[in-house]
Design an enzyme around this catalytic site. Structure first.
Site, PDB file in Angstrom:
ATOM      1  CB  SER A   1      35.639 -22.283  38.554  1.00 19.83           C
ATOM      2  OG  SER A   1      35.440 -21.422  37.447  1.00 19.83           O
TER       3      SER A   1
ATOM      4  CE1 TYR B   1      37.233 -26.770  35.362  1.00 20.81           C
ATOM      5  CE2 TYR B   1      36.161 -24.663  34.904  1.00 20.81           C
ATOM      6  CZ  TYR B   1      37.131 -25.401  35.564  1.00 20.81           C
ATOM      7  OH  TYR B   1      37.982 -24.772  36.436  1.00 20.81           O
TER       8      TYR B   1
END
Length: 254
Positions: A134, A147
């Protein structure tokens, strides 16, 4: 080819995109019923699919995925390590068990899939590992610290692997999407009880899948499906303080 997290989102989009190239794919996820739907779509698009239900946090399930792919297709050309979960919250509002779950799925799940596939790639003298990370693995934003840490760990794993495998015929690529329109945020709401919104750029799963398919044809170290996101990474390397202020504006909110 094998894909984890193939029952929805980016994993499912990759399976369909590769099917249009007449690829044979082994699909892994926990939801067997959804895998059946994706396999039917793969067949309709001209590909071939094997369903291998499994959990990336269990190494034995990843071994079974690779074994099934080899049995069905005779070789394994690539593995797409895509399975992942998210969480949104301040670091001091992130329970320890949630942090461990994030690391177990996002990082250890990737590690397990790679460890299962690598012996096959080494015997073949070829193969391609694609890790779906990501943009927050390259530049964290507020309230995604937990995250982001797991996604940064994936990037570090990819970089180390590239160095280890240089010259072996085995490629390692990390895919770095921005926020993607999938059921990812619905799953976050289901699992952790909060919805997330924000002003940052978004893309479709099909955009990411096209980038994955292109990378398989022409391997690259890093792939940015959203072109402008690479600029954020460059800016962060040059002026991290300025980038702190920029990402605060585009951060996610519960």
């Amino acid at each position: 080819m094998a894909i984890t997290g193939a029952s929805a989102g980016i994993g499912a989009a990759c399976a369909e995109a590769l099917a249009r190239e007449r690829a044979a794919v082994a699909l892994s996820a926990r939801r067997t019923d959804r895998l059946g739907e994706i396999a039917a779509r793969v067949a309709a698009a001209g590909g071939r699919a094997e369903i291998v239900p499994g959990d990336v946090t269990r190494r034995a399930d990843m071994d079974a995925l690779v074994t099934r792919a080899m049995s069905a297709f005779g070789r394994l050309d690539a593995i797409v390590c895509n399975a992942g979960i998210g969480f949104h919250g301040a670091i001091d509002d992130t329970p320890e068990d949630v942090m461990r779950r994030l690391m177990d799925v996002n990082f250890m799940g990737t590690f397990n899939a790679i460890e299962a596939a690598l012996p096959v790639f080494r015997r073949q003298g070829s193969g391609h590992i694609l890790i779906v990370s990501s943009i927050v693995g390259k530049r964290g934003i507020g309230f995604t610290s937990a995250y982001s840490a797991t996604k940064a760990a994936q990037v570090g794993l990819a970089e180390g692997l590239r160095a280890e495998l240089h010259g072996t015929g085995i490629h390692v690529s990390v895919i770095i999407p921005v926020s993607t329109r999938t059921e990812f945020h619905d799953a976050m709401k289901r699992d952790f009880g909060h919805a997330v919104s924000g002003l940052g750029p978004k893309q479709d799963a099909a955009d990411v899948a096209r980038s994955v398919a292109a990378c398989l044809q022409r391997p690259r170290a890093e792939v940015y499906p959203h072109a402008m996101s690479r600029g954020l990474v460059i800016l962060n390397a040059i002026a991290p303080g300025l980038t702190d202020r920029l990402v605060q504006k585009y951060g996610r909110r519960r």
